[in-house]
Design a protein around this motif. Structure first.
Motif, PDB file in Angstrom:
ATOM      1  N   ASP A  81    -131.402 -23.271  18.855  1.00 43.77           N
ATOM      2  CA  ASP A  81    -132.168 -23.210  17.604  1.00 43.77           C
ATOM      3  C   ASP A  81    -133.608 -22.873  17.971  1.00 43.77           C
ATOM      4  O   ASP A  81    -134.238 -23.581  18.771  1.00 43.77           O
ATOM      5  CB  ASP A  81    -132.113 -24.570  16.874  1.00 43.77           C
ATOM      6  N   THR A 132    -124.908 -30.287   5.973  1.00 47.72           N
ATOM      7  CA  THR A 132    -125.608 -31.160   6.922  1.00 47.72           C
ATOM      8  C   THR A 132    -126.674 -31.958   6.174  1.00 47.72           C
ATOM      9  O   THR A 132    -127.495 -31.393   5.454  1.00 47.72           O
ATOM     10  CB  THR A 132    -126.289 -30.325   8.030  1.00 47.72           C
ATOM     11  N   PHE A 149    -117.246 -19.743  10.176  1.00 48.53           N
ATOM     12  CA  PHE A 149    -116.471 -20.983  10.035  1.00 48.53           C
ATOM     13  C   PHE A 149    -115.020 -20.701   9.645  1.00 48.53           C
ATOM     14  O   PHE A 149    -114.133 -21.507   9.950  1.00 48.53           O
ATOM     15  CB  PHE A 149    -117.185 -21.992   9.113  1.00 48.53           C
ATOM     16  N   GLU A 185    -122.373 -16.665   8.586  1.00 50.36           N
ATOM     17  CA  GLU A 185    -122.057 -18.057   8.956  1.00 50.36           C
ATOM     18  C   GLU A 185    -120.764 -18.523   8.277  1.00 50.36           C
ATOM     19  O   GLU A 185    -119.940 -19.198   8.902  1.00 50.36           O
ATOM     20  CB  GLU A 185    -123.208 -18.985   8.590  1.00 50.36           C
ATOM     21  N   SER A 218    -124.366 -35.897  14.069  1.00 51.44           N
ATOM     22  CA  SER A 218    -124.619 -34.878  13.053  1.00 51.44           C
ATOM     23  C   SER A 218    -123.691 -35.148  11.886  1.00 51.44           C
ATOM     24  O   SER A 218    -122.477 -35.297  12.080  1.00 51.44           O
ATOM     25  CB  SER A 218    -124.352 -33.491  13.654  1.00 51.44           C
ATOM     26  N   PRO A 251    -125.803 -24.675  18.401  1.00 49.94           N
ATOM     27  CA  PRO A 251    -125.148 -23.857  17.410  1.00 49.94           C
ATOM     28  C   PRO A 251    -123.686 -23.587  17.785  1.00 49.94           C
ATOM     29  O   PRO A 251    -123.363 -23.480  18.963  1.00 49.94           O
ATOM     30  CB  PRO A 251    -125.967 -22.557  17.419  1.00 49.94           C
ATOM     31  N   LEU A 252    -122.833 -23.463  16.751  1.00 50.39           N
ATOM     32  CA  LEU A 252    -121.399 -23.238  16.973  1.00 50.39           C
ATOM     33  C   LEU A 252    -120.971 -21.790  16.728  1.00 50.39           C
ATOM     34  O   LEU A 252    -119.853 -21.412  17.081  1.00 50.39           O
ATOM     35  CB  LEU A 252    -120.576 -24.150  16.059  1.00 50.39           C
ATOM     36  N   VAL A 253    -121.864 -21.011  16.123  1.00 54.88           N
ATOM     37  CA  VAL A 253    -121.502 -19.630  15.793  1.00 54.88           C
ATOM     38  C   VAL A 253    -121.456 -18.696  17.025  1.00 54.88           C
ATOM     39  O   VAL A 253    -120.778 -17.677  17.002  1.00 54.88           O
ATOM     40  CB  VAL A 253    -122.455 -19.096  14.683  1.00 54.88           C
ATOM     41  N   HIS A 299    -129.139 -34.618  11.362  1.00 53.58           N
ATOM     42  CA  HIS A 299    -128.791 -34.052  12.674  1.00 53.58           C
ATOM     43  C   HIS A 299    -129.702 -34.644  13.739  1.00 53.58           C
ATOM     44  O   HIS A 299    -130.919 -34.471  13.700  1.00 53.58           O
ATOM     45  CB  HIS A 299    -128.922 -32.530  12.652  1.00 53.58           C
ATOM     46  N   ASN A 306    -130.188 -15.530  13.681  1.00 52.77           N
ATOM     47  CA  ASN A 306    -129.989 -16.025  12.323  1.00 52.77           C
ATOM     48  C   ASN A 306    -131.298 -16.634  11.827  1.00 52.77           C
ATOM     49  O   ASN A 306    -131.959 -17.374  12.556  1.00 52.77           O
ATOM     50  CB  ASN A 306    -128.885 -17.090  12.319  1.00 52.77           C
TER      51      ASN A 306
HETATM   52  C1  LIG Z   1    -126.660 -29.328  12.293  1.00 52.24           C
HETATM   53  C2  LIG Z   1    -126.646 -28.025  11.605  1.00 52.24           C
HETATM   54  O1  LIG Z   1    -126.129 -27.909  10.511  1.00 52.24           O
HETATM   55  N1  LIG Z   1    -127.193 -27.009  12.264  1.00 52.24           N
HETATM   56  C3  LIG Z   1    -127.225 -25.648  11.739  1.00 52.24           C
HETATM   57  C4  LIG Z   1    -128.644 -25.324  11.295  1.00 52.24           C
HETATM   58  O2  LIG Z   1    -128.698 -24.042  10.671  1.00 52.24           O
HETATM   59  C5  LIG Z   1    -129.069 -23.078  11.652  1.00 52.24           C
HETATM   60  C6  LIG Z   1    -129.118 -23.874  12.920  1.00 52.24           C
HETATM   61  O3  LIG Z   1    -129.477 -25.161  12.425  1.00 52.24           O
HETATM   62  C7  LIG Z   1    -127.712 -23.902  13.583  1.00 52.24           C
HETATM   63  O4  LIG Z   1    -127.771 -24.415  14.874  1.00 52.24           O
HETATM   64  C8  LIG Z   1    -126.688 -24.702  12.797  1.00 52.24           C
HETATM   65  O5  LIG Z   1    -125.832 -23.832  12.104  1.00 52.24           O
HETATM   66  C9  LIG Z   1    -125.174 -22.723  12.595  1.00 52.24           C
HETATM   67  C10 LIG Z   1    -124.201 -22.282  11.547  1.00 52.24           C
HETATM   68  C11 LIG Z   1    -124.401 -22.936  13.912  1.00 52.24           C
HETATM   69  O6  LIG Z   1    -123.911 -24.018  14.181  1.00 52.24           O
HETATM   70  O7  LIG Z   1    -124.252 -21.952  14.653  1.00 52.24           O
END
Ligand SMILES: CC(=O)N[C@H]1[C@@H]2OC[C@@H](O2)[C@@H](O)[C@@H]1O[C@H](C)C(=O)O
Ligand SMILES: Nc1ncnc2c1ncn2[C@@H]1O[C@H](COP(=O)(O)OP(=O)(O)OP(=O)(O)O)[C@@H](O)[C@H]1O
Length: 387
Positions: free
Chosen positions: A199, A100, A352, A348, A119, A153-155, A103, A174
């Protein structure tokens, strides 16, 4: 069922290097199981790291420089993929988050108009696929953003299937450059819709910058939090910093180094002058900001406090930060994901790999309650190779 061998690649907001995880995956949702075969962090070459940090800090670059940077990053990601699978039969899939460099969350214009977020992750998936000869999923955030989400967040969906508990309320915290949380009630019928995530604000980003500043670049982070532990936090300053807008925004919300980066640290250092704080006191105060912003956000935005908090990311190794979190959380159990069998340093990268695997199976990867998207979507662009 045969496990699928997948490589997950991630470099986060700390910009320290590429986390690579080689995993074997079976199942799809409640039966999902991931075994970590190998995990390694490959530090960025210093000159490349410097260029990335400059772009993250808002330095202007030409299109030609952007193109060159994009593929320089793709190359080190591809090499990380090759290295992590040395000694194993080749993986069949790569999930590469990329790096990244920008963002921008979705934002309002006036009363009625909402602009999509944006992003940018560098390290073209097609280049990684071509170099490794392995199908590579990349650009994970854009589909969620197009659906009105933050793309982060995508996790959380991965957290949900790997880390939720049958009886307990959990927070998966995290602590990378930026902190982010996934809050999960015990598994029940409509449990997925009750998950919340956002976040939390700075993780280690400000702390790392302050350490680099005070050590004239000889140290990159506060190992175990020892330096901060030798100082005292200035609570008046922490209170002042916590009044900042981001901490009061209700989720879904996301942030990055655009906010919690160099300029933010300069403001903090300026504020510290009024209290004549020593470097150790400054580090303790910034660590307290990270800890308090995390715990305050639970108190402000969750229906109830969790029974347990599972830490992951590099900041989970900062013992001083961990102790401060435990103190602020009182009777809540604080563990790391390592303690329940999921590697905290590579979570993380593992996530992915799972997101890429879901993409191949046609399973959505986002959680609309986490990102604010209007619907579940397939995450990632598929870069195929000739078979
Ligand atoms: C835009 C970007 O890279 N965001 C990351 C960053 O690192 C931590 C936090 O901000 C999280 O929201 C996101 O990553 C993690 C892997 C996610 O998307 O869950
Ligand atoms: N032993 C340690 N003691 C203290 N801090 C540590 C230790 N090891 C790593 N860290 C911190 O963790 C950071 C790296 O964490 P991580 O790799 O999880 O971040 P990231 O993935 O880049 O960030 P993000 O999750 O925001 O994308 C380092 O910059 C450092 O601040």
């Amino acid at each position: 069922m045969h496990p699928t061998r997948v490589i997950g690649l991630m470099s986060g907001t700390s910009v320290d290097g590429i986390d690579a995880a080689l995993v074997e995956i079976v199942g799809t949702d409640l039966d999902l199981k991931v075994e970590l075969l190998a995990g390694e962090t490959y530090p960025y070459p210093p000159e490349l790291q410097e260029r990335i940090l400059a772009v993250c800090a808002g330095e202007a670059i030409s299109m030609a420089e952007l193109a060159e940077l994009d593929d320089a990053i793709a190359l080190v990601f591809a090499q990380a993929a090759q290295n992590i699978q040395t000694g194993y039969p080749p993986a069949t899939l790569i999930g590469s988050h990329g790096q990244t460099v920008y963002h921008l969350p979705p934002h309002k214009h006036g009363e009625n108009h909402q602009s999509l977020g944006y992003s940018l992750q560098l390290g073209r998936g097609a280049v990684i696929a071509n170099y490794t000869n392995i199908t590579t999923i990349s650009n994970f955030r854009v589909a969620d953003i197009a659906a009105g989400g933050h793309g982060a967040p995508l996790v959380p969906r991965v957290d949900a299937y790997l880390l939720s508990h049958p009886q307990e309320y959990s927070c998966i915290q995290n602590i990378g450059g930026i902190g982010n949380v996934t809050y999960m009630p015990p598994r029940c019928d409509d449990w997925l819709t009750q998950i919340r995530a956002w976040d939390t604000g700075p993780g280690n980003s400000l702390l790392d910058l302050a350490v680099q500043n005070f050590s004239n670049g000889t140290k990159s982070y506060d190992e175990n939090g020892d330096w901060a532990a030798s100082g005292n936090p200035c609570f008046a300053l922490v209170e002042q910093w916590l009044s900042q807008d981001y901490f009061h925004l209700p989720p879904p919300k996301s942030t990055g180094r655009e906010l919690f980066g160099v300029n933010y640290l300069h403001q903090c250092l300026q504020d510290c002058q009024a209290y004549q704080l020593s470097p150790a006191d400054v580090l303790a105060t910034i660590t307290e900001l990270t800890a308090s912003s995390i715990v305050n956000s639970y108190r402000n935005f969750l229906q109830r406090m969790p029974d347990r908090v599972l830490l992951c990311g590099g900041g989970s190794r900062n013992l001083y930060l961990r102790n401060r979190l435990q103190l602020l959380l009182g009777s809540v159990t604080v563990l790391t994901t390592d303690d329940i069998g999921l590697n905290a340093a590579f979570k993380e990268a593992i996530a992915f790999a799972v997101l890429a695997y879901w993409r191949q199976l046609g399973i959505p990867g986002n959680l609309p309650t986490a990102t604010g998207a209007i619907q579940e979507v397939l995450l990632g662009e598929v870069n195929l190779v000739k078979t």
